[in-house]
Enzyme design. Structure first.
Site, mmCIF file in Angstrom:
data_model
loop_
_atom_site.group_PDB
_atom_site.id
_atom_site.type_symbol
_atom_site.label_atom_id
_atom_site.label_comp_id
_atom_site.label_asym_id
_atom_site.label_seq_id
_atom_site.Cartn_x
_atom_site.Cartn_y
_atom_site.Cartn_z
ATOM 1 N N ILE A 151 36.406 32.530 22.543
ATOM 2 C CA ILE A 151 37.314 32.700 23.611
ATOM 3 C C ILE A 151 37.015 31.436 24.609
ATOM 4 O O ILE A 151 37.784 30.933 25.048
ATOM 5 C CB ILE A 151 36.897 34.100 24.694
ATOM 6 N N ASP A 170 26.231 25.664 25.823
ATOM 7 C CA ASP A 170 26.377 26.691 25.007
ATOM 8 C C ASP A 170 25.190 25.890 23.906
ATOM 9 O O ASP A 170 25.367 25.018 23.209
ATOM 10 C CB ASP A 170 27.596 26.752 24.140
ATOM 11 N N CYS A 229 35.049 36.994 32.984
ATOM 12 C CA CYS A 229 36.121 37.954 31.910
ATOM 13 C C CYS A 229 35.151 38.430 30.676
ATOM 14 O O CYS A 229 35.686 38.817 29.592
ATOM 15 C CB CYS A 229 37.183 37.301 31.493
ATOM 16 N N ALA A 230 33.913 38.247 30.669
ATOM 17 C CA ALA A 230 33.260 38.413 29.463
ATOM 18 C C ALA A 230 32.509 39.832 29.502
ATOM 19 O O ALA A 230 33.013 40.697 28.908
ATOM 20 C CB ALA A 230 32.124 37.409 29.352
ATOM 21 N N ASP A 255 36.435 40.372 35.957
ATOM 22 C CA ASP A 255 37.230 41.462 35.184
ATOM 23 C C ASP A 255 36.354 42.441 34.766
ATOM 24 O O ASP A 255 36.722 43.553 34.030
ATOM 25 C CB ASP A 255 38.062 40.848 34.183
ATOM 26 N N GLU A 260 31.263 50.231 34.974
ATOM 27 C CA GLU A 260 32.762 50.390 35.093
ATOM 28 C C GLU A 260 33.250 51.906 34.831
ATOM 29 O O GLU A 260 32.434 52.610 33.875
ATOM 30 C CB GLU A 260 33.342 49.601 33.751
ATOM 31 N N HIS A 278 39.132 45.279 33.914
ATOM 32 C CA HIS A 278 38.774 44.940 32.586
ATOM 33 C C HIS A 278 39.881 44.954 31.680
ATOM 34 O O HIS A 278 40.171 45.591 30.608
ATOM 35 C CB HIS A 278 37.878 46.185 31.921
ATOM 36 N N LEU A 279 40.780 44.055 32.180
ATOM 37 C CA LEU A 279 42.036 43.854 31.605
ATOM 38 C C LEU A 279 42.201 42.700 30.361
ATOM 39 O O LEU A 279 42.959 42.443 29.963
ATOM 40 C CB LEU A 279 43.032 43.567 32.444
ATOM 41 N N GLY A 280 40.990 42.048 30.133
ATOM 42 C CA GLY A 280 40.761 40.961 29.404
ATOM 43 C C GLY A 280 41.609 41.041 27.973
ATOM 44 O O GLY A 280 42.312 40.140 27.469
ATOM 45 N N ALA A 281 41.454 42.176 27.568
ATOM 46 C CA ALA A 281 42.021 42.407 26.080
ATOM 47 C C ALA A 281 43.200 43.334 26.072
ATOM 48 O O ALA A 281 43.875 43.802 24.945
ATOM 49 C CB ALA A 281 41.113 43.269 25.118
#
Length: 530
Positions: A151, A170, A229-230, A255, A260, A278-281
C-alpha cells in the site's frame, strides 16, 4: 470432502469458487466464541474478515482446523502465536485491497490540505465560508510515508504524480527499490522533522505501537498534516488530540482507531480532525477481490498443499509445491531418522544442499527437517512452529548450499551436534523415492519403510549371523538389508527394514551382541518416505 466455515459476510463469487473445487462451504455470521468453536469442530478451514475473532481459545479447541483465511490484509483478529503453536496456517490477501486503501489515503491527504469536510458541512448549513477556509497546495510539499510495502508503494506512486516530494521510513526497503520508486529513504526522526504531510502504512506490532508518540509530535513541523489508514494504535490518540487543539498539527485524518467503533472517544468532535469508519478497503472492487482470492488460496491449500500469502509460515504456489514435494518427503525421512537416533540434548543443526536441491525453496525443507528431528522428544512441535521451538531450546540452525559436483543429482545432508557427539545423515531422491545414502560418513544406500532397525557395530565375522538369529527367533521377517562400513574391521552400520514392529525386548537382545555399538528401532508411522 473438505469443509469451510465462512464466519463473516463474503461475496457469492467466493462461494462459487469453493463449490467448483468440491469443497463444502457454509456461512454463519455473528457467532460468539462458544458457537464458533461448535461450528468449527468438523471444519478444515475458517474464513474471516475483521469482525470474527480467531482467539487462542477458538484455535486450541478446533483440532481438525488446518487453515484460517483472512479476506483482507490485517490479521489483528487472529491469534498468530496460537495458530503457529497449533500448526494452523494463517493466510491473508495482501494485494486485493491495496489500491483501494491507497486511494483512500490520498483522498484523506487532499482533504486535510483543503478542509473539504468542513467546507461541505458549512455549505450545507447555508454558510459561505469562502474567505475563512484556506487550504495549502500539495505540489512541492514533502510527504513522509511510514511503511513502504504494497500500500505504501502505491501511495508513493500516486503522490509523486501529484508532485509531492516523497520520503520514506521502512527498515525493510532496499536502497535499490527506493531509487526505482523515486523516493528518498530516511530515518524515522528525519521523516518527522522534514515532513509537511505524514501517512502511515505499516502493520501494528510491539515495535510499531504508538510509533507516532507524544515525543514524535515534538519533532514535527508546526502545521504538519497526518493521515492513518493502516491500523489503530500506530498513533497516540491522546497526543494527537492535544496537538490538534494546540495547532501544532494543522489537520489529521483517521480511518482506523484503537477501539472500533470509537464510541465515547475523546477524538470525537475535535476540530480539524477528519474521521471515517474504517473505509480503506470498502469498495465494491476490493471486497470482491479479497473474497475471490481467499477462496482460491484456501481451495489450493486443501486440495494441493499450496500455501499462498501465509503470515505465519512459508508460502508455496501449487507449482512450487509440486517441485518441492519430493524434498519434503526426504526431509521427513532425514529428520525422523536422526531424531530417533539422537539420545542427548541437541546443540546445533546444519542442513547442506547439493545439486538440484539447491534450486528449491529451502524454508519448507528446513522447517520439515527440524519438525521431524524434534518430534520424537517434543510434544508441542509442528511443521509451522518447528524453527521457533528449536530456537526456544537454544538450538542453532544453519543452511549451506554447495554447487560442487557429487555422486547424486540432488543431496541433502543433515548434521546434528549434541552434548555428546556429532552425527550426519544424507539422503537423495531416486526414482521418486527418498533414500538414505550416508550415515556418520559411512556410505550406504537404504530404502526405509514403516518398521526399521538401525545397528552400528564393529565389522567382524559373526555379527550378521547373530543378528539374523535374534530376528528369526522373534519371527521378524526382513524386507531389505543394507550394509555399509568405513573400512575392513572398522565401524559398520546396518539398516534393516522389516515387515513388523520390533519390540524393545528384541532391541535389548541385539544390544547384547558383543560387536554392537548402538541398536535402535526406527518407525515412520505415516510412511513419510513413500
Amino acid at each position: 470432502m473438505y469443509k469451510v466455515l465462512i464466519a463473516d459476510k463474503l461475496s457469492n463469487e467466493a462461494l462459487a469458487i469453493f463449490k467448483e473445487n468440491g469443497i463444502e462451504a457454509i456461512t454463519k455470521t455473528d457467532l460468539d466464541a462458544k458457537s464458533l468453536i461448535k461450528e468449527l469442530q468438523d471444519c478444515d478451514a475458517l474464513v474471516v474478515r475483521s469482525a470474527t475473532k480467531a482467539t487462542k481459545e477458538v484455535i486450541e479447541s478446533c483440532k481438525k482446523l488446518k487453515v484460517i483465511g483472512r479476506a483482507g490484509i490485517g490479521v489483528d483478529n487472529v491469534d498468530l502465536d496460537a495458530a503457529t503453536s497449533n500448526g494452523k496456517v494463517v493466510m491473508n490477501t495482501p494485494f486485493g485491497n491495496s489500491i483501494t486503501t491507497a486511494e483512500h489515503a490520498i483522498t484523506l491527504l487532499l482533504s486535510t490540505a483543503r478542509q473539504i469536510p468542513y467546507a461541505d458541512k458549512t455549505t450545507h448549513e447555508g454558510k459561505w465560508e469562502k474567505s475563512t477556509i484556506k487550504g495549502v497546495e500539495v505540489t512541492g510539499k514533502i510527504l513522509g510515508i511510514i511503511g513502504c510495502g504494497n500500500i505504501g508503494t502505491i501511495v508513493a506512486q500516486r503522490a509523486l504524480g501529484l508532485q509531492f516530494k516523497v520520503i520514506v521510513f521502512d527498515p525493510f526497503l532496499q536502497d535499490k527499490r527506493a531509487l526505482e520508486l523515486g523516493v528518498e529513504k530516511v530515518t524515522l526522526d528525519d521523516l518527522f522533522k522534514r515532513s509537511d504531510f505524514i501517512t502511515l502504512h505499516t502493520p501494528l506490532n510491539e515495535k510499531t505501537k504508538n510509533i507516532v508518540s507524544k515525543d514524535s509530535f515534538k519533532k514535527m513541523k508546526k502545521g504538519v498534516r497526518i493521515v492513518n489508514c493502516a491500523r489503530g494504535g500506530l498513533i497516540d490518540e491522546a497526543a494527537l488530540k492535544e496537538n490538534l487543539e494546540s495547532g501544532h498539527v494543522a489537520s489529521a485524518a483517521l480511518d482506523v482507531f484503537v477501539e472500533e467503533p470509537p464510541k465515547g472517544s475523546p477524538l470525537l468532535g475535535t476540530k480539524n480532525l477528519i474521521l471515517t469508519p474504517h473505509l480503506g478497503a470498502s469498495t465494491t472492487e476490493a471486497q470482491e477481490k479479497v473474497a475471490v482470492q481467499i477462496a482460491e488460496q484456501i481451495s489450493d491449500y486443501l486440495k494441493t498443499g499450496a500455501i499462498t500469502n501465509a503470515v505465519n509460515t512459508f508460502s508455496l504456489t501449487a507449482k512450487e509445491y509440486q517441485s518441492v514435494k519430493p524434498f519434503l518427503k526426504l526431509s521427513s525421512l532425514l529428520g525422523g531418522f536422526a531424531g530417533q537416533l539422537t539420545e542427548n540434548a541437541i546443540r546445533s543443526v546444519q542442513i547442506e544442499f547439493e545439486g538440484t536441491a539447491t534450486n528449491v525453496n529451502s524454508t519448507p525443507i528446513t522447517q520439515t527437517i527440524i519438525y521431524s528431528l524434534l518430534k520424537p522428544t517434543t510434544e508441542s512441535v509442528n511443521v509451522i512452529n518447528s524453527v521457533l521451538v528449536a530456537k526456544s531450546k537454544s538450538i542453532s540452525i544453519s543452511e549451506v548450499k554447495h554447487q560442487k559436483e557429487n555422486d547424486y543429482q540432488s543431496l541433502i545432508k543433515l548434521t546434528v551436534t549434541t552434548d555428546k557427539q556429532t552425527r550426519s545423515v544424507s539422503g537423495t531422491i531416486f526414482g521418486g523415492k527418498a533414500r538414505i545414502v550416508e550415515v556418520k560418513g559411512i556410505k550406504i544406500e537404504a530404502d526405509l519403510s514403516e518398521h526399521n532397525l538401525y545397528v552400528s557395530n564393529q565389522d567382524k565375522p559373526g555379527f550378521i549371523k547373530d543378528l539374523s538369529k535374534i530376528l528369526a527367533d522373534n519371527k521378524i521377517n526382513i524386507a531389505t538389508f543394507h550394509l555399509g562400513r568405513l573400512s575392513s574391521g572398522g565401524e559398520a552400520i546396518a539398516i534393516i527394514s522389516t515387515d513388523n514392529k520390533i519390540e524393545n525386548s528384541v532391541v535389548e537382545s541385539i544390544k547384547k551382541i558383543p560387536l554392537v555399538i548402538q541398536a535402535k528401532y526406527i518407525q515412520f508411522k505415516d510412511k513419510e518416505n513413500e
